[in-house]
Every structure is written in structure tokens, then in C-alpha cells.
Enzyme design. Structure first.
Site, short mmCIF file in Angstrom:
data_model
loop_
_atom_site.label_atom_id
_atom_site.label_comp_id
_atom_site.label_asym_id
_atom_site.label_seq_id
_atom_site.Cartn_x
_atom_site.Cartn_y
_atom_site.Cartn_z
N GLU A 31 0.93 4.07 1.48
CA GLU A 31 1.34 4.67 2.74
C GLU A 31 2.57 3.96 3.32
OE1 GLU A 31 -3.27 4.79 2.62
OE2 GLU A 31 -1.64 3.54 1.86
N CYS A 46 -7.20 2.58 4.31
CA CYS A 46 -7.98 1.36 4.43
C CYS A 46 -8.20 1.04 5.91
CB CYS A 46 -7.28 0.19 3.71
SG CYS A 46 -5.72 -0.35 4.45
N CYS A 55 -4.03 0.30 7.02
CA CYS A 55 -3.31 1.57 7.07
C CYS A 55 -3.85 2.48 8.18
CB CYS A 55 -3.38 2.27 5.72
SG CYS A 55 -2.39 1.47 4.44
N HIS A 105 0.85 -1.19 0.00
CA HIS A 105 0.00 0.00 0.00
C HIS A 105 0.88 1.25 0.00
CE1 HIS A 105 -4.22 -1.55 1.24
NE2 HIS A 105 -3.57 -2.46 0.53
#
Length: 418
Positions: free
Chosen positions: A97, A147, A222, A95
Site C-alpha cells: 500500500e 495490516c 496500513c 508494504h
């Protein structure tokens, strides 16, 4: 060594990843991120001819001379628990991040090495410890909701708050929000806290693993990771032995992101007065909205799509992640493309080898650490565990939110159950 350049002279102000302190509005900071992304090569980016989209995240540092993008990541994928890599060669969580945070750690290792000659623009040594200089501020941009917990919010609020001139929903409508009026998350509640599927989709405040199809993930959402970083910092365990916590001062998001949900997920889930060892604190970042969307986000791609027929395209999150590390002058220092946990171009079905590891893998970060500092312990795990206060603070967060999924095949650590 870094030598500050006056605004208007050749150098900082002429670099598209930098701007001066008198123009620090959220949209201008976001513009620096978009420019930094646009200047990267095409490899790893969604194609205009495809139906791919991606998430963009980036760290910006700001000081008295300006703001600069220092680390950037893209990505939407995560490996399942069937792809566990005990050697640290694979990147399980792709992801944006997380990729950006790992790129930031590479940037900080490079800066830490510069402090030996007092050449770092961003860091200084104080009483045998290294820290951010007093005038340095850390900004974090992300192009969509995190998320997990931050994805749960009323649809009515999102649709009205982000529409120009739209009136707020009437009181009866607001009180009658039903299941279909709530933006839900696909992130799964960790097994030791699961109830019924319907309740789990809507209940806020629960720790969750990454969403996605296929084998369950062993990576936390996240939302949970940003909550953790708000306590232990973004520098990680290994760096924390030389560098004081690096906290995000301000989070920047586009109009499509629900800020109250972000605030709840990151700043409102820990108990007041949580017991943390020095130098760690429960830090709450500011949340600011810029006025433009990232051009390659799902929302932007769907809006911009035109079709000559009635076929509805199947939009897919890009399988590639970009990790970019910038130098103190804003130029690109390191770049890698990650595909299924490996450096792009290596077959995913084969056993990972050192040549296939990316610059943001655990092994690569450990190798960089050994180039920058003298490590007294031997293995990566031993060196990390020496950061005693860091792990005490991390455990406090795990206990406070009710649990955490570890990096092994166990889906829930018994010692952090509530």
C-alpha cells in the site's frame, strides 16, 4: 501532450491497463491491476518454485475515456527501528500500500509538470491551484486486508460470507464467538496505549505499528495510514502545496477481505465534526468487492499448492517490493525493485548511499519535485513544513485516534497522547 483516443481506436482501449467507462465493475478494474502486474518483468516477483507470496496494491484513475492503472506496488516487509535512516535514502515501509502510494506521488509530480503546457490528462489548474479534473475518479485496489485494525474481525463472518451458498451462523453461535473465532492482528498497539497482550490483539480502533518479527517497527499500520490518507489525501505534504487533496473514491478488495472491518478501520474511527483546515475533509471511500483473488497472494498460493508428501510448506512473505509508475497512455514509465529498503542488488549491511536509493525513497521524490517545481525552501524537511494546513489536519487525526509513532527512535510522540 495527451490526446484522447476514441474507444475502439488504436490507443487507450488496446492498452491492457485501460478500459472504457461502460465496464467499470470492480472485477474489471481489478483485472486491469492483475494485467498490469503480469506485464511487469519477473524480477521482484515470487517464484512459482518457491513458497513466497506477496501483497499487491495499485491506484487507478478513471475519466470519461476510460480507467487506467497509474501506480502499482507490492511488498510485505518493513524495517525495524534499528534501521532508522536520517538521510531519507532507505524505504522503511515496504508494504504494498505504501509503495503504491509513493509510486502515485511520482506519477502526480510528472502530471503536475505537464499542466504547465495544459497537457495533463488527469490534472487541471484552477485559480492558481492544481486539482484533479472534475470527471476523474481515483480507485485503490489491495489484495488482502490492511495490516492493523482492519485485520480484526470474526472468523465466522469471514468464512460464511465468502463461501458460496453457505448459511449464516446461528444466533447462539454468533453470540458465543470466543478468542479463537476472531481473526487477530500481529500489529502492535503503540506503546503509550498498550494494555495486556491478549486485550490488545482483539481491541478495535487502536493505532498500531506494523506487525512482524524482530526489532519493533516505527511505521504505522496500513489501517492507520489509509485512515490518515482519507483526511490529508494521497499526494503527501510536499505535493499538497501545489495540488489539492487526492482522495480515494473507491477501494477494491478480493473476496477474502472483510469489508465491514475495512470500513470500520478507515471510515468509522474519527469523531463526527472533526475540526480540519480547508481544503481537508474527513472523506469516506466506497468499498467494493471483486470476484477474483490475486494469484500470488498467500491465500491463492496455499490453495493452489499441491504436494506429493505430507510436508507442510513454510509460506513466507516476499522480501522484495516492486514500485511501478505508468505514463498517461498506460505504458510503463518507471520501475524499481526494493529489497531491505534499498534498490535490489545493493548489500543491506553497508551504509546506504545515493546509488542504492530507490525511486520511491524520500531523497528520490525530493529530487523529482525540484525538477518539476521551483522550491523556495532549502531542505526536504523545510519544504514539507511549509505545508501548514496539511500538518494541522494530520495532527488532528493523530490526536483523534489517540497517538502516532513518529519517524524517529521515539516510540510515541508525547504531544499526541490522548
Amino acid at each position: 501532450c495527451y490526446l484522447p483516443t476514441a474507444i475502439g481506436e488504436q490507443g487507450l482501449s488496446s492498452n491492457p491497463t485501460s478500459t472504457s467507462l461502460d465496464v467499470m465493475e470492480p472485477s474489471l478494474l481489478a483485472g486491469l491491476v492483475y494485467e498490469a502486474y503480469n506485464r511487469l518483468p519477473k524480477k521482484g516477483k515470487p517464484s512459482p518454485k518457491s513458497f513466497d507470496w506477496t501483497v499487491l496494491a495499485a491506484f487507478l484513475f478513471q475519466d470519461a475515456t476510460g480507467a487506467q492503472v497509474v501506480a502499482l506496488g507490492t511488498g510485505t516487509k518493513c524495517l525495524g527501528r534499528d534501521k532508522i535512516d536520517v538521510d531519507g535514502l532507505l524505504v522503511r515501509d515496504q508494504h504494498a500500500e505504501v509503495i503504491a502510494k509513493r509510486a502515485l506521488q511520482r506519477f502526480l509530480w510528472h502530471e503536475l509538470a505537464l499542466t504547465k503546457q495544459a497537457c495533463s490528462r488527469w490534472l487541471e489548474t484552477h485559480e492558481d491551484r492544481t486539482r484533479l479534473k472534475p470527471d476523474v475518479t481515483v480507485h485503490f485496489y489491495v489484495s488482502q486486508s490492511l495490516c492493523g485494525d482492519a485485520c480484526i474481525y470474526p472468523q465466522a463472518r469471514a468464512s460464511t460470507e465468502h463461501a458460496q451458498g453457505a448459511e449464516a451462523p446461528d444466533a447462539k453461535r454468533a453470540k458465543a464467538l470466543v478468542f479463537d473465532d476472531v481473526h487477530r492482528t500481529g500489529a502492535k498497539v503503540i506503546p503509550c496505549l498498550q494494555t495486556t497482550a491478549a486485550q490488545d490483539l482483539l481491541k478495535t480502533g487502536l493505532p498500531r505499528t506494523k506487525p512482524g518479527r524482530g526489532p519493533p517497527s516505527t511505521s504505522m499500520s496500513c489501517s492507520d495510514k489509509l485512515l490518515m490518507w482519507s483526511v490529508v489525501g494521497c499526494q503527501g505534504a510536499l505535493l499538497s502545496q501545489w495540488l489539492e487533496p487526492v482522495y480515494i473514491h473507491q477501494m477494491l478488495v478480493p473476496p477474502s477481505v472483510d469489508i465491514p472491518a475495512m470500513q470500520r478501520a478507515i471510515s468509522q474511527r474519527l469523531p463526527a465534526g472533526i475540526d480540519l483546515p480547508a481544503p481537508y475533509i474527513a472523506h469516506s471511500p466506497l468499498f467494493e468487492q471483486c470476484d477474483t483473488e490475486f494469484a500470488w497472494s498467500k491465500a491463492s498460493r496455499v490453495l493452489a499448492h499441491t504436494s506429493t508428501d505430507n510436508a507442510v510448506p513454510k509460506w513466507v512473505g516476499s522480501g522484495d517490493s516492486i514500485a511501478a509508475v505508468f505514463d498517461h497512455d498506460g505504458s510503463l514509465r518507471e520501475l524499481d525493485v526494493v529489497t531491505k529498503g534499498r534498490r535490489n542488488g545493493f548489500a543491506p549491511k553497508k551504509q546506504p548511499i545515493e546509488k542504492s536509493m530507490t525511486l520511491v525513497s524520500k531523497v528520490a521524490l525530493f529530487q523529482l519535485a525540484k525538477e518539476c517545481v521551483e522550491l523556495k525552501q532549502g531542505s526536504y524537511a523545510e519544504c514539507k513544513q511549509a505545508a501548514t494546513a496539511y500538518f494541522v489536519a494530520k495532527q488532528a487525526v493523530k490526536t483523534a485516534i489517540g497517538g502516532w509513532v513518529g519517524n524517529n527512535k521515539r516510540l510515541c510522540d508525547d504531544d499526541v497522547k490522548s
